[in-house]
Design an enzyme around this catalytic site. Structure first.
Site, PDB file in Angstrom:
ATOM      1  CB  SER A  35     -96.965 -25.920  13.032  1.00 34.37           C
ATOM      2  OG  SER A  35     -96.689 -24.956  12.025  1.00 34.37           O
ATOM      3  CG  ASP A 325    -103.640 -20.649  12.491  1.00 33.17           C
ATOM      4  OD1 ASP A 325    -103.013 -20.627  11.408  1.00 33.17           O
ATOM      5  OD2 ASP A 325    -103.244 -21.301  13.477  1.00 33.17           O
ATOM      6  CG  HIS A 328    -100.834 -23.268  10.981  1.00 35.71           C
ATOM      7  ND1 HIS A 328    -100.847 -22.421  12.067  1.00 35.71           N
ATOM      8  CD2 HIS A 328     -99.600 -23.840  10.955  1.00 35.71           C
ATOM      9  CE1 HIS A 328     -99.671 -22.482  12.684  1.00 35.71           C
ATOM     10  NE2 HIS A 328     -98.900 -23.331  12.028  1.00 35.71           N
TER      11      HIS A 328
END
Length: 350
Positions: A35, A325, A328
């Site tokens: 990610s 978040d 991340h």
């Protein structure tokens, strides 16, 4: 014998691609990982690990939620732009792009994946070996589009960005029992390094020569790990940070070994630990304000679907935050990290 003509529009696309390739020191950015660099591949597979909804992407050009786990662009996007290529690296599985788009950059990464195949199984995402299979398919399509010789040159001269590893520990080893029953943490690190070596040799055999191989950041300082740190609540989890330092040392030794053994290869070990530690502990030096919690929701545990557009607690200015978040970084942090590494990359790869 029949004579085949290219339409003016197709010819224009090919010529534009060739001019772009010729004008850049690096003709394309090719991305593998999780990610930290997934630009939207998970939108097109059956998984809960997605970020194609608001408020993700709210600071991306056009305010679009592209599937990037960020409020805007990723470090790989900034690196592409820094090399004079396009400002975003498109996701390989996104049907709105085609081989003309991918000729100057492509992303095979999948949020939630890891070196370990069992890590990808946790959320049903793309395992690393499958990312390599997509790369092979891409090579075939590129050869059909530009011809074998020109395609081979792009493959040889491109910069390969690899960013992966955190999920193997936080999503797999320390969350599920299977790997802990098989391996000590030291043995598991060795297991992951062996997989990393096989992967790097695989893409080397497929033509990759210039690589930016990323380690892992101080994962104990992620907001989610701070809030679940029972030993010292809301402080960085020291054991996870120590593990990151240890694992990065093993990866660095692997890079040294491969640079010595593989003819023509040049791997830069992009260790994010120190720069991220600096940002987290001294955010004001980087124009940031808050590093202990994230922008989205309470900033303590939300990511993915928990970070939804209806959460009234989400911050109004993500540029004040280190993290978007609970897992991340923000676009601003991604840019800082990309700029930090580009100072080295531009001298190594041109």
């Amino acid at each position: 014998m029949a004579t085949h003509y290219l339409s003016p529009s197709i010819l224009c696309i090919i010529l534009t691609t060739l001019v772009s390739i010729a004008g850049a020191k690096i003709p394309a950015i090719i991305v593998f990982g999780d990610s930290s660099v997934d630009s939207g591949n998970n939108n097109f597979i059956s998984t809960m690990a997605r970020a194609n909804f608001e408020p993700y992407g709210r600071d991306f050009p056009g305010g679009r939620a592209t599937g990037r786990f960020c409020n805007g662009r990723l470090s790989s996007d900034f690196t592409s732009e820094a090399y004079g290529l396009k400002p975003t690296v498109p996701a390989y599985l996104d049907p709105s792009y085609n081989i003309s788009d991918f000729a100057t950059g492509v992303c095979f990464a999948s949020a939630g994946t890891g070196y370990d195949n069992s890590t990808a199984d946790v959320l049903g995402v793309i395992p690393l070996w499958k990312e390599v299979e997509y790369f092979k398919e891409y090579q075939s399509n590129l050869s059909a589009y530009l011809g074998h010789r020109r395609a081979a040159k792009i493959i040889r001269e491109s910069l390969y960005i690899v960013s992966i590893g955190t999920n193997d520990f936080l999503e797999n080893y320390y969350t599920l029992p299977d790997r802990r029953s098989q391996f000590s943490i030291s043995q598991y690190q060795d297991f992951l390094v062996e997989i990393a070596e096989v992967f790097l040799k695989d893409i080397y055999r497929l033509g990759a020569r210039k690589m930016s191989f990323t380690g892992i950041s101080p994962m104990g300082c992620l907001p989610l790990e701070r809030v679940t740190n029972l030993d010292d609540p809301f402080s960085c989890a020291r054991s996870y940070n120590d593990l990151a330092v240890d694992f990065n040392g093993r990866l660095r030794r692997l890079v040294t070994k491969l640079n010595r053994e593989l003819t023509g290869i040049k791997i830069y070990f992009a260790n994010p630990y120190d720069i991220m530690w600096d940002i987290v502990t001294k955010p004001n030096l980087y124009g940031l304000e808050i590093s202990s919690s994230a922008c989205c929701g309470t900033g303590l545990f939300e990511m993915g679907f928990l970070c939804g557009q209806d959460n009234p607690l989400t911050c109004s200015d993500a540029n004040k935050f280190v993290f978007w978040d609970a897992f991340h970084p923000t676009e601003r942090t991604n840019q800082i990290v990309s700029d930090h590494f580009f100072k080295h990359l531009k001298n190594l790869f041109h």
